[in-house]
Scaffold this motif. Structure first.
Motif, short mmCIF file in Angstrom:
data_model
loop_
_atom_site.label_atom_id
_atom_site.label_comp_id
_atom_site.label_asym_id
_atom_site.label_seq_id
_atom_site.Cartn_x
_atom_site.Cartn_y
_atom_site.Cartn_z
N ALA A 189 -0.74 6.00 17.29
CA ALA A 189 -1.59 6.36 18.43
C ALA A 189 -3.06 6.10 18.12
CB ALA A 189 -1.38 7.84 18.76
N ASP A 190 -3.85 5.94 19.17
CA ASP A 190 -5.29 5.80 19.00
C ASP A 190 -5.86 7.02 18.28
OD1 ASP A 190 -4.87 3.56 20.52
OD2 ASP A 190 -6.43 4.02 22.01
N ASP A 191 -6.93 6.80 17.51
CA ASP A 191 -7.67 7.87 16.83
C ASP A 191 -6.83 8.61 15.79
OD1 ASP A 191 -9.80 7.24 18.53
OD2 ASP A 191 -9.17 8.72 20.02
N SER A 192 -5.83 7.93 15.24
CA SER A 192 -4.95 8.57 14.25
C SER A 192 -5.28 8.12 12.83
CB SER A 192 -3.48 8.27 14.57
OG SER A 192 -3.23 6.88 14.54
N LEU A 193 -4.54 8.65 11.89
CA LEU A 193 -4.66 8.30 10.47
C LEU A 193 -3.43 7.51 10.04
CD1 LEU A 193 -5.95 8.62 7.61
CD2 LEU A 193 -4.72 10.81 7.44
N LEU A 194 -3.65 6.35 9.45
CA LEU A 194 -2.56 5.52 8.94
C LEU A 194 -2.65 5.46 7.42
CD1 LEU A 194 -0.18 3.49 9.46
CD2 LEU A 194 -1.93 1.69 9.40
N LEU A 195 -1.62 5.94 6.74
CA LEU A 195 -1.56 5.92 5.29
C LEU A 195 -0.49 4.91 4.86
CD1 LEU A 195 -1.73 9.77 4.67
CD2 LEU A 195 -3.61 8.12 4.53
N ILE A 196 -0.90 3.91 4.10
CA ILE A 196 0.00 2.87 3.63
C ILE A 196 0.25 3.09 2.15
CG2 ILE A 196 0.38 0.39 3.39
CD1 ILE A 196 -1.80 0.01 5.57
N GLU A 197 1.47 3.48 1.79
CA GLU A 197 1.82 3.67 0.39
C GLU A 197 2.40 2.37 -0.15
OE1 GLU A 197 4.65 6.27 -2.63
OE2 GLU A 197 4.36 6.97 -0.58
N ASN A 198 1.62 1.69 -0.96
CA ASN A 198 2.02 0.39 -1.49
C ASN A 198 3.10 0.55 -2.56
OD1 ASN A 198 1.86 -2.49 -2.01
ND2 ASN A 198 -0.27 -2.39 -1.36
N VAL A 199 3.72 -0.55 -2.92
CA VAL A 199 4.69 -0.56 -4.01
C VAL A 199 4.00 -0.13 -5.30
CG1 VAL A 199 6.30 -2.01 -5.32
CG2 VAL A 199 5.96 -2.41 -2.86
N GLY A 200 4.67 0.66 -6.13
CA GLY A 200 4.07 1.12 -7.38
C GLY A 200 3.79 -0.03 -8.33
N ASN A 201 2.52 -0.39 -8.46
CA ASN A 201 2.14 -1.58 -9.23
C ASN A 201 0.62 -1.65 -9.23
OD1 ASN A 201 1.69 -4.14 -10.27
ND2 ASN A 201 2.94 -5.21 -8.77
N LEU A 202 0.01 -1.73 -10.40
CA LEU A 202 -1.44 -1.81 -10.48
C LEU A 202 -1.96 -3.23 -10.64
CD1 LEU A 202 -2.50 1.29 -12.64
CD2 LEU A 202 -3.03 0.84 -10.23
N VAL A 203 -1.10 -4.22 -10.48
CA VAL A 203 -1.53 -5.61 -10.67
C VAL A 203 -1.63 -6.33 -9.32
CG1 VAL A 203 -1.08 -7.78 -11.88
CG2 VAL A 203 -0.46 -5.61 -12.96
N CYS A 204 -0.50 -6.74 -8.78
CA CYS A 204 -0.50 -7.63 -7.61
C CYS A 204 -1.12 -7.04 -6.35
CB CYS A 204 0.92 -8.11 -7.33
SG CYS A 204 1.68 -8.92 -8.77
N PRO A 205 -0.92 -5.75 -6.03
CA PRO A 205 -1.54 -5.24 -4.80
C PRO A 205 -3.06 -5.34 -4.77
CG PRO A 205 0.19 -3.75 -5.55
CD PRO A 205 -0.03 -4.75 -6.66
N ALA A 206 -3.69 -5.52 -5.93
CA ALA A 206 -5.15 -5.63 -5.96
C ALA A 206 -5.64 -6.84 -5.19
CB ALA A 206 -5.63 -5.70 -7.41
N ALA A 207 -4.84 -7.89 -5.15
CA ALA A 207 -5.28 -9.16 -4.55
C ALA A 207 -5.03 -9.23 -3.05
CB ALA A 207 -4.58 -10.33 -5.24
#
Length: 342
Positions: free
Chosen positions: A208-226
């Motif tokens: 919905a408009d004006d909401s909060l979206l939390l994206i929990e990425n795959v557990g990994n400190l390498v590839c998600p950085a890019a």
């Protein structure tokens, strides 16, 4: 490295189904049959399971000038030596690929992803949705933190969650049990989310408009950085059960993050962990990084985290309101000109 091999090919699922037929909330003609925005410049399936057996056929000969690019930097350290494969132009190593070729593949993959991320960001901005990309090692407490965040925000704040894991929908089920709509992305062999996956998830989740979206990425400190997903901020989560030197070991992630959450601080009395050293290491990599210390179990520090979220959500809503006001002014001006000409 994912920016070189595109290793999640053909394995992405959203809520257990291949996303090939899902339309985007924007420009659906950009959808790819394989379900994400990676460019695949290689002709193999990159099945990681096959890497665990010995091939009977000999490896093809590599030209001498290309082989030279694969040699690591050798440095002497106290008590031994170190081999560094990240000193070339690509800052990575892949047998059979020159540094120049790796740089070209990375540029192609990331430029395509950045296009999708820009569309995600505009889609979220137009709706006043504040989005965060939460990244960490496995076991840092991301899902527990999200569940407690949802509970503390209460029913007055609309929260939506995108969960990223290689397999299972366990985390999405935990989030739903905490009271928020969630959608699960399974990346198969892939070790990160990309903007194309998130765009498809947004179409199904429809926050919905004006909401909060939390994206929990795959557990990994390498590839998600890019990989930019279209979020307002990357949030690096580091638990005190890890090490103070994590930011130094994984500098790309902490350089990309705007916020670091130091979690599980209720365990500090049982650990030999120096909080000040950890924060200093993070700011050595990223002097501007914001640091919050908290525990989702004891509740310590959660008030500061919640306050920051609400403040940022309010800013996102104000941006939308200003844009709506600007467009209305433009429409009014155009209508006035039409009246003057008639």
């Amino acid at each position: 490295m994912c920016t070189v091999c595109g290793c999640s090919k053909g394995n992405v699922k959203i809520e257990g189904r291949a996303p090939g037929g899902v339309k985007f909330p924007y420009r659906p003609h950009h959808a790819h049959a394989h379900g994400h925005g990676h460019s695949h410049d290689h002709d193999h399936d990159h099945d990681h399971d096959r890497h665990h057996h010995v091939h009977a056929h000999p490896a093809p000969a590599i030209p001498a000038e290309q082989e030279a690019e694969h040699q690591p930097t050798l440095s002497q350290q106290a008590g031994g030596a170190a081999l560094h494969y990240g000193q070339g132009a690509a800052h990575a190593h892949a047998p059979g690929l020159s540094q120049a070729r790796m740089v070209k593949i990375e540029q192609d993959i990331l430029s395509k992803n950045d296009g999708y991320a820009a569309q995600n960001r505009q889609w979220l901005r137009d709706r006043g949705i504040f989005a965060l990309n939460l990244v960490s090692s496995p076991g840092s407490g991301k899902t527990s933190l999200l569940a407690e965040t949802i509970r503390q925000l209460g029913r007055d704040t609309l929260v939506y969650v995108v969960e990223g894991d290689q397999q299972t929908s366990n985390d999405a089920e935990r989030i739903r049990a905490a009271g928020a709509p969630a959608i699960q992305i399974n990346t198969g062999k892939g070790c990160h989310l990309d903007a194309h996956m998130v765009g498809q998830a947004l179409q199904q989740l429809n926050p919905a408009d004006d909401s909060l979206l939390l994206i929990e990425n795959v557990g990994n400190l390498v590839c998600p950085a890019a990989f930019d997903l279209g979020e307002a901020h990357k949030v690096a989560i580091l638990s005190v059960t890890e090490g103070e030197d994590k930011p130094l070991k994984y500098p790309d992630m902490f350089a990309a993050a705007d916020v670091m959450l130091l979690t599980k601080i209720d365990l500090l009395r049982h650990l030999d962990f120096d909080v000040d050293v950890c924060i200093a290491n993070a700011r050595r990599i990223n002097p501007k990084i914001k640091v919050l210390q908290l525990s989702s179990k004891s509740g310590d520090g959660m008030d500061l985290w919640i306050d920051w979220l609400l403040l940022e959500m309010n800013d996102a809503q104000l941006v939308k309101q200003r844009e709506v006001a600007r467009l209305r002014q433009q429409i009014a001006a155009l209508e006035q000109r039409l009246q003057e000409r008639s």
